[in-house]
Design a protein around this motif. Structure first.
Motif: not given
Length: 282
Positions: A161-168, A240-250, A195-205
């Motif tokens: 168990p290391a539990h690495p970071e996810l984008p969301a 609201r999160w202009p860096a999101w797609h770049a983060r996910l693409a990375g 729920w798909y988008a609301a969870l991304i938003d909650l994760s980023l907050r």
């Protein structure tokens, strides 16, 4: 696990969908892979068909889980309905399952252990055959659900168990720390329909407040396909999160979770099975 020990587990929230066959499979997997006495709330936003209602009724009569079922007279929408459920749970830790999810044995205990290992983890997402950044065996691809649930669950449980970071967090299954969710303000039901988008938003907050969105690499929850945003939801995310797609693409290009994915594949292959699933790794 029964009695008082089961009360230490989080509440499972299962919003009921329109796919009766998926609901039947989900409930069967919950019974097979979840400790007796676990609390679960089946919440129906006026979605279930007569056949779906019959499936729920039969399951409630025979399940060993501590289950409740509610149905709204009129739908309020996916995000608003989930937000009502979360607010009703106060600051308790919860696990939200997609309506077509199929949890593998031991999934809930592993997700609880993930939250317990690191107090900074606000969301824990298990592996999934259709889990985007949390997909296994291949990143960002939709694979068939595992043919051997027990073998896959054993392989996941064997992961260090290391539990690495996810984008969301990803919507097939997510454990939410109640205190973190309460601090972040819950779901934004006024801006998102899915729920798909609301969870991304909650994760980023949550990430903005210093919490972590982690992979629970010791658990697996299968699903028939990936979740999808509602019309306009991703436009709101982009604004609201202009860096999101770049983060996910990375994440998809660099694949920082590749060592974990490869390690799970090695463990899976070493376990052996009467019916090997080598076609997954071609």
């Amino acid at each position: 696990m029964t009695g008082a020990s089961a009360l230490q587990l989080p509440i499972i929230l299962l919003p009921i969908g329109v796919d009766d066959d998926a609901l039947d499979a989900c409930l069967g997997s919950l019974d097979a892979g979840t400790p007796d006495g676990t609390r679960i709330w089946l919440a129906d936003d006026a979605q279930a068909s007569p056949r779906g209602l019959a499936i729920v009724e039969r399951w409630l009569q025979r399940t060993r889980l501590q289950a409740d079922y509610t149905r709204r007279p009129r739908p309020v929408g996916e995000v608003a309905h989930l937000d009502e459920m979360l607010r009703a749970c106060g600051d308790a830790d919860v696990v939200i399952l997609a309506p077509d999810a199929q949890p593998l044995p031991g999934w809930l205990q592993q997700m609880v252990a993930c939250l317990a290992r690191d107090a900074s983890i606000a969301t824990a997402t298990p592996w999934c055959n259709a889990g985007e950044a949390a997909s296994w065996p291949r990143l960002g691809e939709i694979s068939p659900p595992p043919a051997d649930f027990e073998r896959t669950a054993r392989a996941c449980a064997g992961m260090p168990p290391a539990h690495p970071e996810l984008p969301a967090a990803v919507a097939h299954a997510v454990a939410l720390r109640g205190s973190a969710r309460k601090r972040a303000g819950g779901l934004d039901a006024s801006s998102y329909m899915s729920w798909y988008a609301a969870l991304i938003d909650l994760s980023l907050r949550l990430a903005g407040l210093g919490w972590r969105n982690a992979l629970c690499e010791t658990a697996f929850v299968a699903r028939g396909g990936e979740g999808l945003p509602a019309d306009g939801d991703m436009d709101t995310i982009n604004a609201r999160w202009p860096a999101w797609h770049a983060r996910l693409a990375g994440c998809l290009m660099e694949d920082p979770l590749r060592p974990y994915r490869e390690n799970l594949t090695r463990i899976y292959m070493d376990i052996g099975s009467p019916e090997p699933q080598r076609q997954l790794f071609q």
